[in-house]
Design a protein around this motif. Sequence first.
Motif, mmCIF file in Angstrom:
data_model
loop_
_atom_site.group_PDB
_atom_site.id
_atom_site.type_symbol
_atom_site.label_atom_id
_atom_site.label_comp_id
_atom_site.label_asym_id
_atom_site.label_seq_id
_atom_site.Cartn_x
_atom_site.Cartn_y
_atom_site.Cartn_z
ATOM 1 N N ALA A 1 0.833 -1.202 0.000
ATOM 2 C CA ALA A 1 0.000 0.000 0.000
ATOM 3 C C ALA A 1 0.866 1.250 0.000
ATOM 4 N N ASP A 2 0.364 2.326 -0.644
ATOM 5 C CA ASP A 2 1.107 3.579 -0.678
ATOM 6 C C ASP A 2 1.106 4.262 0.680
ATOM 7 N N THR A 3 -0.014 4.199 1.375
ATOM 8 C CA THR A 3 -0.122 4.798 2.705
ATOM 9 C C THR A 3 -0.745 3.792 3.656
ATOM 10 N N GLN A 4 -0.332 3.833 4.928
ATOM 11 C CA GLN A 4 -0.841 2.904 5.914
ATOM 12 C C GLN A 4 -1.059 3.622 7.233
ATOM 13 N N GLU A 5 -2.174 3.328 7.876
ATOM 14 C CA GLU A 5 -2.440 3.899 9.199
ATOM 15 C C GLU A 5 -1.847 2.998 10.270
ATOM 16 N N GLY A 6 -1.120 3.610 11.190
ATOM 17 C CA GLY A 6 -0.536 2.871 12.297
ATOM 18 C C GLY A 6 0.631 1.997 11.929
ATOM 19 N N SER A 7 1.248 2.222 10.778
ATOM 20 C CA SER A 7 2.383 1.415 10.347
ATOM 21 C C SER A 7 3.442 2.326 9.747
ATOM 22 N N VAL A 8 4.648 2.282 10.301
ATOM 23 C CA VAL A 8 5.746 3.118 9.815
ATOM 24 C C VAL A 8 6.998 2.271 9.682
ATOM 25 N N LEU A 9 7.959 2.787 8.927
ATOM 26 C CA LEU A 9 9.226 2.088 8.684
ATOM 27 C C LEU A 9 10.337 2.706 9.507
ATOM 28 N N SER A 10 11.294 1.867 9.881
ATOM 29 C CA SER A 10 12.475 2.330 10.584
ATOM 30 C C SER A 10 13.613 1.355 10.298
ATOM 31 N N VAL A 11 14.709 1.505 11.016
ATOM 32 C CA VAL A 11 15.866 0.631 10.812
ATOM 33 C C VAL A 11 16.539 0.392 12.154
ATOM 34 N N VAL A 12 16.989 -0.843 12.372
ATOM 35 C CA VAL A 12 17.685 -1.214 13.604
ATOM 36 C C VAL A 12 19.015 -1.854 13.229
ATOM 37 N N LEU A 13 19.888 -1.977 14.202
ATOM 38 C CA LEU A 13 21.176 -2.623 14.006
ATOM 39 C C LEU A 13 21.148 -4.013 14.613
ATOM 40 N N GLU A 14 21.559 -4.998 13.830
ATOM 41 C CA GLU A 14 21.722 -6.363 14.303
ATOM 42 C C GLU A 14 23.175 -6.742 14.066
ATOM 43 N N GLY A 15 24.009 -6.552 15.091
ATOM 44 C CA GLY A 15 25.429 -6.806 14.936
ATOM 45 C C GLY A 15 26.078 -5.751 14.076
ATOM 46 N N SER A 16 26.675 -6.181 12.983
ATOM 47 C CA SER A 16 27.362 -5.258 12.079
ATOM 48 C C SER A 16 26.487 -4.825 10.917
ATOM 49 N N ARG A 17 25.217 -5.247 10.896
ATOM 50 C CA ARG A 17 24.341 -4.938 9.767
ATOM 51 C C ARG A 17 23.132 -4.141 10.224
ATOM 52 N N ALA A 18 22.636 -3.314 9.311
ATOM 53 C CA ALA A 18 21.398 -2.571 9.538
ATOM 54 C C ALA A 18 20.248 -3.350 8.909
ATOM 55 N N LEU A 19 19.107 -3.317 9.582
ATOM 56 C CA LEU A 19 17.959 -4.099 9.136
ATOM 57 C C LEU A 19 16.720 -3.227 9.137
#
Length: 458
Positions: free
Chosen positions: A290-308
């Motif tokens: 979907a182009d837009t979503q209510e209550g759902s956003v994207l982010s990024v976390v670090l797992e060891g040496s990689r970003a996810l």
Amino acid sequence: MKKKIPAKIYICQSCGENFPRWSGKCPGCESWNTIIEETGSGSKFTEKKRTILDPKRYEDPISINKIEEEKFQRIKTGFSELDLVLGGGIVPGSLVLIGGEPGVGKSTLILEVAKNLSNKDKVLYISGEESASQIGLRAKRLGIQSDNILLSSEGYAENIIQMIEHIRPGVVFIDSIQTVQREALPNQAGTVTQLRECTQIFLETSKRLSIPIFLIGHITKEGLIAGPKVLEHLVDTVLYFEGDKLNYYRILRAVKNRFGSVGDIAVFEMKTSGLEEVINRNDLFLFRDADTQEGSVLSVVLEGSRALSVEVQALVAKTSFSQARRMSEGLDNKRLILLCAVIEKYLGIPLSQSDVFANLAGGLTVDEPSLDLAICSAILSSATNRSVSSTTAFLGEVGLSGEVRNVGQLGLRLKELEAIGLEKVILPVSAKNEWKKENSGFQLIGIKHLRELTEYFD
């Protein structure tokens, strides 16, 4: 007068603490009915006598600057994701511990790895839980056929060491360490004394012969490897194999690694033909149809040496109870309660009258402050019924005063967001100023406080 030494001691099977007498509850880990009576080597603990030896029986210490770097070539497992978790492959002479709940697929994993390694060298598979015929049936189901995979059901550590010295395999798998015992000890297999002694002798053998040894460890009801401190401080690498038995996906996580970074993960999918590594993890943790979503956003976390890249979901609904609920899956529930209080105080949204549910999509579990801004954005989106663009990500830590703070290793995180094709990233002002030159593929928008957040909702 020689001091008397007790012939028996009591050891907690959960934390490994020693006690002079039995107790129903362990004072160390507060576990019930885990203290078991054990004996030492032979029928009694014997005192070590001090004898006068030669004046010098040690090697002279050398300067750290004169130590030559040991040159070794890592052994590839055949799984690129597993190699990355191990720090680039299996280190010769290393002792690796793999822990996981029953039925998660530990035996299937090491059998798949044994198949890949058998193309170059002999692999010794010691199983104290299954007979050779049972392992053969599973190997047939997985389509594994190799003359270099040698199976044995030996349960005594001394015999296993002799077997390793005679065969000299490339890699040894022991499934599991709780079923192996020293013949000289009267204790049952799986007790702390047996675990300590068996792990120690395997450690000495792996270093002396430069042969990597993999140990499989069971998980206790508390979610820890049985005899955790006894095993974890002896081995070089500790891997946890996680996953719901009703879910097809498995996550292999490194919690200790002397030869690589800690925290790296490898994702596998359980199929009828065996485990298959998931290379494109964005298909697992992100939903962007979907182009837009209510209550759902994207982010990024670090797992060891990689970003996810991850998707944070939130649902705000009017409560039917006298006290509103705060529930989270894959996120820290205490952090969710704190962020809800910050939103209610500084943004004036009456969350005290609503239930708030938060979820990290894909079954991933993360406890990282960098997700604070994403969690707040998902809660505000659901509470105000305003959607968020699927090409926008949120990144930042939120303080108790509602201020948005910087996060670590921002460059690595931004490269991951740029790689998945995002157009806009909402982040702290200080981070935007710091990484302005690094940005080339999308727009960076800096904010100072949560009050500025709603301006970027549709």
